[in-house]
Enzyme design. Structure first.
Site, short mmCIF file in Angstrom:
data_model
loop_
_atom_site.label_atom_id
_atom_site.label_comp_id
_atom_site.label_asym_id
_atom_site.label_seq_id
_atom_site.Cartn_x
_atom_site.Cartn_y
_atom_site.Cartn_z
N SER A 127 0.83 -1.20 0.00
CA SER A 127 0.00 0.00 0.00
C SER A 127 0.87 1.26 0.00
CB SER A 127 -0.97 -0.03 1.18
OG SER A 127 -2.12 0.73 0.88
N LYS A 152 -20.59 18.34 8.03
CA LYS A 152 -19.49 18.65 8.95
C LYS A 152 -19.34 17.61 10.04
CE LYS A 152 -16.10 21.11 10.43
NZ LYS A 152 -14.85 21.10 9.65
#
Length: 296
Positions: free
Chosen positions: A122, A174
């Site tokens: 990765s 948010k």
């Protein structure tokens, strides 16, 4: 002899300092001679063409020490090439990209070879793609091209504890990813778009670094890990072998002959306080946010 005795009696401190200095010179000289004749195989600290080594170990959570070391190697005209030794399962996206960018800049000035240890997956593989060549052991765990966002839903536990969230936000997304409730369909779509964009950046950089067709990379970028041998067959790795093989590859790229002097870093944290502060920084970056995007 009499004059020497008189001098030692008149200036005992200077005489003692001179004796200590003479002894140190003799010891250092003896060690150098011993090292030259009996440890020729390990003389790379003093002799040979300088080659930089960048060690990247463990989870990638902070990039500053590594990028500073890469910059030092880039500025040192005596360094004729660089090995990036990677033993990492990946880590946070931002720091991985910063290290990748620093190695890209270095590779424009010097030849760079990535050497994979036990694992370079990765984010670890992402970083390796900035090198001119990648060398992996046949059994190295690598590739695992993908991105994931870790989101935790603790609503059931919080309800049992009698804890409820009250949050005022400036926008409906948010507070997305809060641990107090499951994701809404809109929030799930929002996070998926973030992951997809980061994944696309990963795929593009692998294709660019490996000079591969982007669709071929995309077909391999489903998060699967590969052995070094499988990665070589897929075109994600150039050569199979260990650190010494990486040095051989670097020799071919640079034309270095004879002995090599390894200049290794980044330097270890010099004090217990620095090590402790480093751990605090890691905890802030990994545990602080509600969610973390990682190349792992």
């Amino acid at each position: 002899m009499e004059n020497k005795l008189k001098f030692s009696q008149k200036h005992p401190l200077l005489f003692g300092f001179a004796l200590i200095l003479t002894a140190m010179v003799l010891i250092i000289g003896a060690m150098a001679v011993f090292n030259f004749f009996f440890f020729k195989a390990h003389r790379n600290s003093f002799f040979g063409t300088k080659v930089g080594v960048v060690h990247i170990n463990g989870l990638i959570a902070d990039s500053l020490r590594i990028t500073n070391w890469i910059d030092e190697l880039a500025k040192d005209n005596a360094i004729k090439g660089v090995i990036v030794r990677i033993n990492s399962p990946g880590g946070v996206v931002g720091p991985s990209q910063e290290i990748y960018a620093a190695l890209q800049a270095l590779a424009r000035k010097k030849k760079v070879v990535a050497s994979m240890g036990s694992v370079a997956a990765s984010g670890g593989y992402y970083i390796a793609c900035a090198a001119h060549k990648i060398v992996a052991n046949p059994g190295t765990l690598t590739a695992s091209i993908g991105v994931k966002a870790k989101l935790t839903n603790m609503q059931g536990l919080m309800q049992k504890l009698g804890i409820a969230e009250q949050t005022v936000t400036s926008g409906k997304l948010k507070n997305a990813g809060t641990i107090f409730r499951p994701l809404t369909p809109e929030e799930k779509k929002y996070f998926q778009s973030l992951v997809n964009d980061m994944h696309d950046q990963f795929v593009q950089d692998v294709a660019r670094g490996r000079h591969m067709d982007i669709e071929k990379v995309r077909a391999l970028a489903d998060g699967r890990a590969m052995t070094g041998r499988q990665a070589k067959e897929a075109g994600l790795v150039d050569e199979l072998g260990g650190f010494n093989k990486s040095l051989d590859v670097l020799r071919l790229l640079t034309g270095i002959k004879g002995e090599i002097s390894l200049v290794q870093g980044p330097p270890e944290k010099s004090s217990l306080l620095e090590k402790f502060l480093g751990k605090l920084t890691f905890k802030e970056q990994i545990l602080g946010p509600r969610w973390v995007f990682t190349y792992e």
